[in-house]
Motif scaffolding. Structure first.
Motif, PDB file in Angstrom:
ATOM      1  N   GLU A 192      -0.766   2.527  20.090  1.00 10.97           N
ATOM      2  CA  GLU A 192       0.434   3.363  20.219  1.00 10.97           C
ATOM      3  C   GLU A 192       0.069   4.822  20.482  1.00 10.97           C
ATOM      4  O   GLU A 192       0.600   5.457  21.392  1.00 10.97           O
ATOM      5  CB  GLU A 192       1.237   3.293  18.914  1.00 10.97           C
ATOM      6  CG  GLU A 192       2.158   2.117  18.835  1.00 10.97           C
ATOM      7  CD  GLU A 192       3.413   2.371  19.634  1.00 10.97           C
ATOM      8  OE1 GLU A 192       4.090   3.375  19.373  1.00 10.97           O
ATOM      9  OE2 GLU A 192       3.693   1.588  20.553  1.00 10.97           O
ATOM     10  N   ILE A 193      -0.833   5.360  19.661  1.00 13.11           N
ATOM     11  CA  ILE A 193      -1.184   6.775  19.786  1.00 13.11           C
ATOM     12  C   ILE A 193      -1.959   7.030  21.077  1.00 13.11           C
ATOM     13  O   ILE A 193      -1.680   7.959  21.821  1.00 13.11           O
ATOM     14  CB  ILE A 193      -2.021   7.241  18.569  1.00 13.11           C
ATOM     15  CG1 ILE A 193      -1.193   7.131  17.288  1.00 13.11           C
ATOM     16  CG2 ILE A 193      -2.500   8.679  18.759  1.00 13.11           C
ATOM     17  CD1 ILE A 193      -1.978   7.418  16.033  1.00 13.11           C
ATOM     18  N   SER A 194      -2.919   6.168  21.327  1.00 12.92           N
ATOM     19  CA  SER A 194      -3.793   6.375  22.474  1.00 12.92           C
ATOM     20  C   SER A 194      -3.023   6.312  23.791  1.00 12.92           C
ATOM     21  O   SER A 194      -3.260   7.093  24.702  1.00 12.92           O
ATOM     22  CB  SER A 194      -4.897   5.326  22.448  1.00 12.92           C
ATOM     23  OG  SER A 194      -5.482   5.178  23.700  1.00 12.92           O
ATOM     24  N   ARG A 195      -2.083   5.378  23.897  1.00 14.15           N
ATOM     25  CA  ARG A 195      -1.390   5.192  25.174  1.00 14.15           C
ATOM     26  C   ARG A 195      -0.282   6.196  25.399  1.00 14.15           C
ATOM     27  O   ARG A 195       0.165   6.382  26.516  1.00 14.15           O
ATOM     28  CB  ARG A 195      -0.819   3.773  25.256  1.00 14.15           C
ATOM     29  CG  ARG A 195      -1.891   2.757  25.507  1.00 14.15           C
ATOM     30  CD  ARG A 195      -1.296   1.459  25.956  1.00 14.15           C
ATOM     31  NE  ARG A 195      -0.673   1.575  27.244  1.00 14.15           N
ATOM     32  CZ  ARG A 195      -1.029   0.858  28.308  1.00 14.15           C
ATOM     33  NH1 ARG A 195      -1.986  -0.004  28.224  1.00 14.15           N
ATOM     34  NH2 ARG A 195      -0.397   0.997  29.450  1.00 14.15           N
ATOM     35  N   ASN A 196       0.218   6.813  24.336  1.00 12.02           N
ATOM     36  CA  ASN A 196       1.370   7.695  24.503  1.00 12.02           C
ATOM     37  C   ASN A 196       1.031   9.185  24.427  1.00 12.02           C
ATOM     38  O   ASN A 196       1.918  10.013  24.248  1.00 12.02           O
ATOM     39  CB  ASN A 196       2.448   7.352  23.476  1.00 12.02           C
ATOM     40  CG  ASN A 196       3.126   6.035  23.811  1.00 12.02           C
ATOM     41  OD1 ASN A 196       3.532   5.816  24.951  1.00 12.02           O
ATOM     42  ND2 ASN A 196       3.213   5.136  22.849  1.00 12.02           N
ATOM     43  N   THR A 197      -0.265   9.509  24.537  1.00 10.72           N
ATOM     44  CA  THR A 197      -0.650  10.930  24.558  1.00 10.72           C
ATOM     45  C   THR A 197      -1.625  11.149  25.714  1.00 10.72           C
ATOM     46  O   THR A 197      -2.357  10.234  26.080  1.00 10.72           O
ATOM     47  CB  THR A 197      -1.331  11.339  23.237  1.00 10.72           C
ATOM     48  OG1 THR A 197      -2.379  10.415  22.960  1.00 10.72           O
ATOM     49  CG2 THR A 197      -0.361  11.351  22.079  1.00 10.72           C
ATOM     50  N   PRO A 198      -1.618  12.350  26.300  1.00 10.73           N
ATOM     51  CA  PRO A 198      -2.504  12.600  27.442  1.00 10.73           C
ATOM     52  C   PRO A 198      -3.952  12.809  27.019  1.00 10.73           C
ATOM     53  O   PRO A 198      -4.211  13.317  25.917  1.00 10.73           O
ATOM     54  CB  PRO A 198      -1.950  13.884  28.066  1.00 10.73           C
ATOM     55  CG  PRO A 198      -0.960  14.432  27.133  1.00 10.73           C
ATOM     56  CD  PRO A 198      -0.735  13.494  26.009  1.00 10.73           C
ATOM     57  N   LEU A 199      -4.892  12.428  27.891  1.00 10.63           N
ATOM     58  CA  LEU A 199      -6.317  12.605  27.616  1.00 10.63           C
ATOM     59  C   LEU A 199      -6.639  14.068  27.336  1.00 10.63           C
ATOM     60  O   LEU A 199      -7.445  14.382  26.465  1.00 10.63           O
ATOM     61  CB  LEU A 199      -7.160  12.106  28.802  1.00 10.63           C
ATOM     62  CG  LEU A 199      -8.672  12.309  28.659  1.00 10.63           C
ATOM     63  CD1 LEU A 199      -9.234  11.521  27.493  1.00 10.63           C
ATOM     64  CD2 LEU A 199      -9.409  11.933  29.925  1.00 10.63           C
ATOM     65  N   LEU A 200      -5.979  14.982  28.073  1.00  7.98           N
ATOM     66  CA  LEU A 200      -6.281  16.403  27.897  1.00  7.98           C
ATOM     67  C   LEU A 200      -6.038  16.838  26.454  1.00  7.98           C
ATOM     68  O   LEU A 200      -6.855  17.556  25.865  1.00  7.98           O
ATOM     69  CB  LEU A 200      -5.411  17.212  28.866  1.00  7.98           C
ATOM     70  CG  LEU A 200      -5.736  18.686  28.988  1.00  7.98           C
ATOM     71  CD1 LEU A 200      -5.647  19.115  30.433  1.00  7.98           C
ATOM     72  CD2 LEU A 200      -4.785  19.525  28.171  1.00  7.98           C
ATOM     73  N   VAL A 201      -4.932  16.386  25.869  1.00  5.59           N
ATOM     74  CA  VAL A 201      -4.629  16.756  24.476  1.00  5.59           C
ATOM     75  C   VAL A 201      -5.613  16.062  23.532  1.00  5.59           C
ATOM     76  O   VAL A 201      -6.075  16.648  22.550  1.00  5.59           O
ATOM     77  CB  VAL A 201      -3.162  16.414  24.137  1.00  5.59           C
ATOM     78  CG1 VAL A 201      -2.876  16.682  22.672  1.00  5.59           C
ATOM     79  CG2 VAL A 201      -2.220  17.223  25.009  1.00  5.59           C
ATOM     80  N   GLN A 202      -5.971  14.820  23.850  1.00  2.00           N
ATOM     81  CA  GLN A 202      -6.959  14.110  23.028  1.00  2.00           C
ATOM     82  C   GLN A 202      -8.288  14.862  23.020  1.00  2.00           C
ATOM     83  O   GLN A 202      -8.926  15.021  21.971  1.00  2.00           O
ATOM     84  CB  GLN A 202      -7.157  12.684  23.561  1.00  2.00           C
ATOM     85  CG  GLN A 202      -5.893  11.831  23.448  1.00  2.00           C
ATOM     86  CD  GLN A 202      -6.013  10.503  24.173  1.00  2.00           C
ATOM     87  OE1 GLN A 202      -7.035  10.178  24.748  1.00  2.00           O
ATOM     88  NE2 GLN A 202      -4.939   9.731  24.160  1.00  2.00           N
TER      89      GLN A 202
END
Lengths: 229, 219
Positions: B58-68
């Motif tokens: 859920e978290i990984s797919r719904n946030t952008p890589l840049l923010v990660q």
């Protein structure tokens, strides 16, 4: 430690600026989705026609936007377009143009897939009833293709929202850029501040994207259940 | 377009090219491992791990890589976890890619009929044996197209590494533009470099998909 850093976020103008950045992110995403969506529907419909040169051009357009990373596309538009067309463009404008062209390409594939999934006899029946091209599209193809295209389109919307994080790279004050500025101003005094700023950014993107993902998953499941009995 | 400018920049671009390839390879391999573990935890409904897997996806797919990446590189030091840019980049790519790979594996496993699972259980196979002899061999073939799409997607995502100043391809180009203002030349090389990686790979993966489909279904 009296200060965990999170209260800094609510000092002065900090949180208001954060929300302002969130607004920019949202605005770019919505405008991109509308322009790119319309572009994609038109191109997707054109891709179902039997016109060889047109097919080659549209396919090439799709493949180019699929192969080149969006970051690179963004910088190509950022540096090249003002030069070639002698245009002054704001960063936000550059982003909207790039993202809309990319969305249009992806959307055209979704629309084409949905249109060719409509059984052939439907169009033939419509022709037999004497409907013209536009009427066939409006009354026969579109109502049947729309439910097929919807989950993909919603997923594309979440991808657009996530892509807006790239706005930072061309200095648009989106949520990520505002967060970055706040951290640079306060970060060295309170190392934990960065953790909270990026943590909240994480949550904000999640709040935007997760409901859309759930929605797409649900209607896709419903559609499959209906078609498989 | 000035070709001498391009020629002079080639050593830097070559270094960026190899770094992009190297980080992609490590990140994709890591994503495959994370994805395989996560998808099996979900498929066999392992208590505890299954819920953890769902939250992660859920978290990984719904946030952008840049923010990660920003969170890992700038946010985690606040908790005392300091990682270099390169390590943050690879971890970020694995964090993002793991969930995409997990979903790809899961869609493959779901193509296997429930009867096979029940037969396996009736024969007394343990979960590990079921995974090894029934689920993975058949599911893997069905998940190849989605896995291939993820490989391309993840390589393209490495262009975002530039925000934490990892000197991969995109970062190399932007750095050179900042130094010499030759945006046309450097962007041209950049696009060509990505095309050199992605076009043969995309053709190769399509060929692989066709082979796998032929091997599995005979058409």
């Amino acid at each position: 430690m009296a200060h965990s850093g999170i209260d800094l976020l609510f000092q002065g103008q900090n949180f208001a600026r954060f929300l302002q950045g969130f607004g920019v992110t949202l605005r770019v995403a919505v405008i991109t989705l509308v322009i790119g969506g319309v572009l994609g529907v038109v191109l997707g419909a054109l891709r179902t026609l039997n016109n060889r040169p047109l097919q080659v051009i549209l396919r090439l357009y799709l493949e180019i936007f699929r192969i080149v990373p969006t970051v690179v596309l963004l910088f190509v538009v950022y540096y090249i377009v003002p030069q070639v067309f002698h245009l002054e463009m704001s960063g936000e404008m550059v982003a909207i143009v790039t993202f809309a062209l990319w969305t249009g390409a992806e959307m055209s594939d979704i629309v084409r897939g949905a249109l060719i999934a409509v059984p052939k006899h439907q169009v033939e029946s419509a022709q037999a009833l004497g409907l013209n091209r536009l009427q066939q599209f409006r009354y026969v193809l579109l109502p049947q293709a729309l439910p097929v295209a919807l989950p993909g389109t919603i997923n594309l919307a979440t991808r657009i929202i996530k892509t807006t994080s790239l706005l930072l790279m061309i200095s648009v004050m989106d949520i990520v850029n505002v967060g970055q500025t706040l951290v640079e101003a306060n970060g060295h005094k309170h190392p934990a501040f960065a953790f909270w700023v990026y943590g909240i950014m994480f949550i904000m993107y999640y709040i935007l994207c997760a409901p859309l993902s759930w929605w797409a998953k649900r209607i896709e499941k419903q559609r499959l259940e209906r078609s498989n009995g | 377009m000035d070709w001498t400018v391009i020629a002079r920049s080639l050593p830097q671009f070559t270094a960026g090219f190899w770094l992009t390839l190297k980080l992609s390879a490590i990140g994709i391999l890591g994503s495959l491992i994370v994805g395989a573990l996560v998808s099996l935890a979900q498929y066999f409904k392992l208590p505890g791990l299954r819920q953890l897997a769902t939250v992660y996806i859920e978290i990984s797919r719904n946030t952008p890589l840049l923010v990660q990446l920003f969170f890992i590189y700038y946010g985690l030091p606040g908790l005392g976890v300091k990682l270099s840019a390169t390590v943050s980049g690879v971890f970020g790519l694995m964090f993002l890619g793991g969930s995409y790979m997990a979903e790809a594996f899961t869609s493959g496993y779901n193509a296997i009929s429930k009867g096979q699972l029940e037969s396996g259980r009736a024969l007394g196979l343990t979960n590990v044996q079921l995974a090894r002899y029934v689920v993975v061999p058949q599911g893997l073939a069905a998940s190849v197209p989605a896995l291939a799409a993820n490989v391309i997607f993840l390589i393209k995502e490495t262009s975002i590494f530039t925000v934490i100043a990892i000197p991969e391809l995109t970062n190399t180009a932007l750095d050179l533009i900042g130094l010499y203002y030759r945006s046309n030349e450097y962007l041209f090389v950049l696009v060509v470099a990505y095309a050199i990686i992605l076009i043969p790979l995309s053709v190769g993966l399509t060929w692989l998909e066709r082979r796998v489909r032929y091997g599995t279904f005979g058409n």
